[in-house]
Write a protein that holds these residues in place. Sequence first.
Motif, PDB file in Angstrom:
ATOM      1  N   SER A  84       0.844  -1.187   0.000  1.00  0.00           N
ATOM      2  CA  SER A  84       0.000   0.000   0.000  1.00  0.00           C
ATOM      3  C   SER A  84       0.885   1.244   0.000  1.00  0.00           C
ATOM      4  O   SER A  84       1.978   1.246   0.558  1.00  0.00           O
ATOM      5  CB  SER A  84      -0.904   0.025   1.237  1.00  0.00           C
ATOM      6  OG  SER A  84      -1.811  -1.053   1.210  1.00  0.00           O
ATOM      7  N   ILE A  85       0.394   2.300  -0.608  1.00  0.00           N
ATOM      8  CA  ILE A  85       1.082   3.587  -0.544  1.00  0.00           C
ATOM      9  C   ILE A  85       0.716   4.215   0.789  1.00  0.00           C
ATOM     10  O   ILE A  85      -0.468   4.397   1.092  1.00  0.00           O
ATOM     11  CB  ILE A  85       0.650   4.504  -1.703  1.00  0.00           C
ATOM     12  CG1 ILE A  85       1.017   3.867  -3.040  1.00  0.00           C
ATOM     13  CG2 ILE A  85       1.296   5.878  -1.569  1.00  0.00           C
ATOM     14  CD1 ILE A  85       0.504   4.633  -4.245  1.00  0.00           C
ATOM     15  N   PRO A  86       1.699   4.508   1.643  1.00  0.00           N
ATOM     16  CA  PRO A  86       1.381   4.997   2.983  1.00  0.00           C
ATOM     17  C   PRO A  86       0.744   6.383   2.973  1.00  0.00           C
ATOM     18  O   PRO A  86       0.841   7.130   1.993  1.00  0.00           O
ATOM     19  CB  PRO A  86       2.753   5.034   3.669  1.00  0.00           C
ATOM     20  CG  PRO A  86       3.726   5.194   2.557  1.00  0.00           C
ATOM     21  CD  PRO A  86       3.148   4.441   1.393  1.00  0.00           C
ATOM     22  N   GLU A  87       0.086   6.705   4.065  1.00  0.00           N
ATOM     23  CA  GLU A  87      -0.493   8.023   4.251  1.00  0.00           C
ATOM     24  C   GLU A  87       0.600   9.089   4.151  1.00  0.00           C
ATOM     25  O   GLU A  87       1.704   8.913   4.652  1.00  0.00           O
ATOM     26  CB  GLU A  87      -1.164   8.091   5.632  1.00  0.00           C
ATOM     27  CG  GLU A  87      -1.824   9.410   5.945  1.00  0.00           C
ATOM     28  CD  GLU A  87      -2.408   9.445   7.347  1.00  0.00           C
ATOM     29  OE1 GLU A  87      -3.363  10.203   7.567  1.00  0.00           O
ATOM     30  OE2 GLU A  87      -1.886   8.711   8.219  1.00  0.00           O
ATOM     31  N   LYS A 139       5.988  11.295   4.047  1.00  0.00           N
ATOM     32  CA  LYS A 139       5.322  10.262   4.850  1.00  0.00           C
ATOM     33  C   LYS A 139       5.893  10.291   6.259  1.00  0.00           C
ATOM     34  O   LYS A 139       6.849  11.015   6.545  1.00  0.00           O
ATOM     35  CB  LYS A 139       5.531   8.888   4.215  1.00  0.00           C
ATOM     36  CG  LYS A 139       6.980   8.466   4.089  1.00  0.00           C
ATOM     37  CD  LYS A 139       7.085   7.139   3.369  1.00  0.00           C
ATOM     38  CE  LYS A 139       8.558   6.727   3.234  1.00  0.00           C
ATOM     39  NZ  LYS A 139       8.698   5.435   2.526  1.00  0.00           N
ATOM     40  N   ARG A 140       5.312   9.494   7.130  1.00  0.00           N
ATOM     41  CA  ARG A 140       5.782   9.426   8.505  1.00  0.00           C
ATOM     42  C   ARG A 140       7.250   8.977   8.529  1.00  0.00           C
ATOM     43  O   ARG A 140       7.648   8.093   7.785  1.00  0.00           O
ATOM     44  CB  ARG A 140       4.936   8.447   9.322  1.00  0.00           C
ATOM     45  CG  ARG A 140       3.485   8.898   9.502  1.00  0.00           C
ATOM     46  CD  ARG A 140       2.704   7.903  10.326  1.00  0.00           C
ATOM     47  NE  ARG A 140       1.291   8.227  10.354  1.00  0.00           N
ATOM     48  CZ  ARG A 140       0.720   9.072  11.219  1.00  0.00           C
ATOM     49  NH1 ARG A 140       1.473   9.675  12.133  1.00  0.00           N
ATOM     50  NH2 ARG A 140      -0.584   9.313  11.171  1.00  0.00           N
ATOM     51  N   GLY A 141       8.031   9.604   9.390  1.00  0.00           N
ATOM     52  CA  GLY A 141       9.429   9.228   9.515  1.00  0.00           C
ATOM     53  C   GLY A 141      10.345   9.892   8.528  1.00  0.00           C
ATOM     54  O   GLY A 141      11.549   9.642   8.524  1.00  0.00           O
ATOM     55  N   ALA A 142       9.792  10.768   7.670  1.00  0.00           N
ATOM     56  CA  ALA A 142      10.614  11.375   6.617  1.00  0.00           C
ATOM     57  C   ALA A 142      11.436  12.555   7.106  1.00  0.00           C
ATOM     58  O   ALA A 142      12.395  12.949   6.442  1.00  0.00           O
ATOM     59  CB  ALA A 142       9.733  11.811   5.453  1.00  0.00           C
ATOM     60  N   VAL A 182       7.807  17.678  13.994  1.00  0.00           N
ATOM     61  CA  VAL A 182       7.174  18.310  12.841  1.00  0.00           C
ATOM     62  C   VAL A 182       6.247  17.317  12.139  1.00  0.00           C
ATOM     63  O   VAL A 182       5.123  17.652  11.750  1.00  0.00           O
ATOM     64  CB  VAL A 182       8.239  18.850  11.858  1.00  0.00           C
ATOM     65  CG1 VAL A 182       7.594  19.346  10.564  1.00  0.00           C
ATOM     66  CG2 VAL A 182       9.044  19.965  12.505  1.00  0.00           C
ATOM     67  N   VAL A 183       6.701  16.077  11.978  1.00  0.00           N
ATOM     68  CA  VAL A 183       5.883  15.040  11.354  1.00  0.00           C
ATOM     69  C   VAL A 183       4.618  14.805  12.166  1.00  0.00           C
ATOM     70  O   VAL A 183       3.505  14.734  11.616  1.00  0.00           O
ATOM     71  CB  VAL A 183       6.688  13.725  11.213  1.00  0.00           C
ATOM     72  CG1 VAL A 183       5.782  12.589  10.780  1.00  0.00           C
ATOM     73  CG2 VAL A 183       7.827  13.900  10.226  1.00  0.00           C
TER      74      VAL A 183
END
Length: 305
Positions: free
Chosen positions: A131-134, A199-202, A207-208
Amino acid sequence: MRLFLVGLLGVLLAPALSAEEDVLMFGGDIKVERIDLDALLVDGPAKAQKDVLASKKQILQLLRQTYLIRALADEYKQQGLADNKLLQAKIRRQQERMLYLERLKQIDEQPIPDFADAAKEQYLGNPDEYSIPEKVDAKHIMISTTDRLAQHHTREEALKIIKKVKAELDAGRTFEDLVPIYSEDPRSKDNQGTLGVFKRGAMVKPVVQAAFNMNKPGEISDIVESEFGFHIVKLVKKFPPQKQNFEQVKLGIIEKLTKDYIRNRREAYFDQLLESNDAAIYEDLVEEYIAKRLEDLDKQQPVKE
């Protein structure tokens, strides 16, 4: 046949002289042949080879470079310095590495199974993995507290400034108007504070989290603190996770399964080779080597005054 004489200032046209057909450049006892150019070009992609071949100037430069490398190598040999054991070991390692890579090609060219069915099983067994993450598109205003940036403040000063920014936002000033006035992020200050889609963790966690905790486009976060300073984040758009069907990810799964298969086949071959040769490591001598090498390196360190 035309002959090019190579000088320090370039390549000059000279009268035609006879030479062996395979020799493209010569001088003294040194020759550069077609096969030498083949060796330089053959491992590159076809397009890259064509680009080089389309430029006669590049070919002439390669010939000149090859000639000079060979000439200087001969000079070094004539001094007797090429018999140095360490140099011989380095030459041997380069030669062995080239042969090693050629042998690996042979191993990798052996038949590879069709992974189409395995890819379908992999997909059905792990659909969430494909899946493409949020993701979110967001902007921020940052007041820096890090000395990694030329413009920065003490924590107390930065907190005072970011509170002033938040008050102005609450009073109705637009986020985009305040970015060029206050933000100290050099990468986003000149483009309305844009962080882009991520995405999360980027990027930095506070900030994320602030960006993903918001849901409505245009929503503005409270003040958050990171290792870089204080931030106020604006949500531009939120992208929900998306499922991809098998056809969308099939080729990627097959590519990964193929790479894994090739890597595992190599490792199995290496293990079999070591076992068949009864290969063994003298660990006590290895430890002795490490200690001696470290001691020698320490001796090379400049003495601090």
